[in-house]
Design a protein around this motif. Structure first.
Motif, PDB file in Angstrom:
ATOM      1  N   UNK A 102     -36.471 -49.960  -4.019  1.00 55.10           N
ATOM      2  CA  UNK A 102     -36.964 -51.324  -3.826  1.00 55.10           C
ATOM      3  C   UNK A 102     -37.470 -51.534  -2.407  1.00 55.10           C
ATOM      4  N   UNK A 103     -36.730 -51.005  -1.424  1.00 49.87           N
ATOM      5  CA  UNK A 103     -37.165 -51.132  -0.030  1.00 49.87           C
ATOM      6  C   UNK A 103     -38.528 -50.474   0.178  1.00 49.87           C
ATOM      7  N   UNK A 147     -38.059 -59.831   5.119  1.00 49.69           N
ATOM      8  CA  UNK A 147     -36.613 -60.014   4.895  1.00 49.69           C
ATOM      9  C   UNK A 147     -36.116 -59.347   3.621  1.00 49.69           C
ATOM     10  N   UNK A 148     -36.977 -59.249   2.606  1.00 49.92           N
ATOM     11  CA  UNK A 148     -36.573 -58.577   1.367  1.00 49.92           C
ATOM     12  C   UNK A 148     -36.427 -57.080   1.598  1.00 49.92           C
ATOM     13  N   UNK A 152     -32.677 -54.802   1.282  1.00 45.92           N
ATOM     14  CA  UNK A 152     -32.501 -53.548   0.545  1.00 45.92           C
ATOM     15  C   UNK A 152     -32.057 -52.424   1.475  1.00 45.92           C
ATOM     16  N   UNK A 153     -32.636 -52.378   2.665  1.00 44.51           N
ATOM     17  CA  UNK A 153     -32.246 -51.346   3.635  1.00 44.51           C
ATOM     18  C   UNK A 153     -30.787 -51.522   4.038  1.00 44.51           C
ATOM     19  N   UNK A 157     -27.769 -48.726   3.616  1.00 44.38           N
ATOM     20  CA  UNK A 157     -26.973 -48.242   4.738  1.00 44.38           C
ATOM     21  C   UNK A 157     -25.478 -48.453   4.500  1.00 44.38           C
ATOM     22  N   UNK A 158     -25.120 -49.658   4.033  1.00 47.11           N
ATOM     23  CA  UNK A 158     -23.700 -49.971   3.821  1.00 47.11           C
ATOM     24  C   UNK A 158     -23.144 -49.183   2.644  1.00 47.11           C
ATOM     25  N   UNK A 159     -23.836 -49.238   1.503  1.00 42.88           N
ATOM     26  CA  UNK A 159     -23.349 -48.529   0.318  1.00 42.88           C
ATOM     27  C   UNK A 159     -23.336 -47.019   0.555  1.00 42.88           C
TER      28      UNK A 159
END
Length: 211
Positions: A102-103, A147-148, A152-153, A157-159
């Motif tokens: 998506x990103x 911002x979208x 996604x980014x 990064x977190x997941x």
């Protein structure tokens, strides 16, 4: 800019119900995994059952069956991946890949001057692609689409970091925390960018001004 002041981006893009529902099957997976003695099978069964129940409730409330079938299918695929690998954290791999894709797609749409935010809002408002002939709207949608990309980014990064660390419980918690709350924040920021970018005398999102 009367139209943009009267009608928010959140109102155009709909409520947070769908995003909230999407966070329930991952939480059910983690809960089932924990209660089942860290059993991937129990977690997968809990996630799929939760996805089916949520989908049935949404259909009963007038939701679109095709979209709900897709959301259930994604839960089934995520459960299948975890069952195949035997690793509970792999249940979240599908979401990591989807957010990465998506990103890339949103960023590419901005570069080629077909920002997806404009595409979505244009279809929702019935303007289709007339906004592309309005330089002010095209510019605003390009800025407001970033911002979208960022949301996604951030999820990737977190997941991704939690997946590498094998933090199943934290993955479930952050999956919920970065679903509808982050989407609400993203819509709010996009709306602010749209209002700041459009000229003050622009008639609004529903009234493209071809030049």
């Amino acid at each position: 800019m009367t139209d943009t002041r009267q009608e928010s981006l959140a109102a155009l893009l709909g409520g947070r119900g769908g995003a909230l529902d999407a966070s329930l099957p991952p939480l059910a997976f983690v809960l089932g995994w924990l209660l089942g003695g860290r059993s991937v099978e129990v977690g997968a069964l809990a996630a799929v059952a939760c996805g089916v129940v949520v989908g049935a409730v949404r259909v009963a409330r007038g939701g679109r069956p095709r979209a709900l079938l897709l959301s259930v299918a994604l839960v089934v695929v995520a459960a299948y991946v975890a069952l195949r690998t035997g690793r509970a954290e792999d249940f979240f791999l599908v979401q990591i890949f989807l957010n990465a894709a998506s990103a890339l797609v949103w960023a590419a749409s901005i570069v080629v001057r077909w920002p997806l935010l404009g595409v979505v809002v244009g279809l929702v408002t019935g303007q289709r692609f007339r906004w592309r002939r309005d330089p002010d709207l095209l510019r605003a949608y390009r800025f407001a689409s970033w911002p979208w990309v960022a949301q996604y980014v951030l999820r990737v990064l977190v997941f991704g970091a939690l997946w590498l660390a094998g933090e199943v419980v934290l993955l479930g918690i952050m999956r919920a925390a970065l679903t509808w709350p982050l989407q609400v924040a993203c819509i709010a920021v996009s709306w602010w960018v749209l209002r700041r970018t459009l000229p003050t005398d622009h008639p609004g999102l529903r009234h493209p001004q071809p030049q």
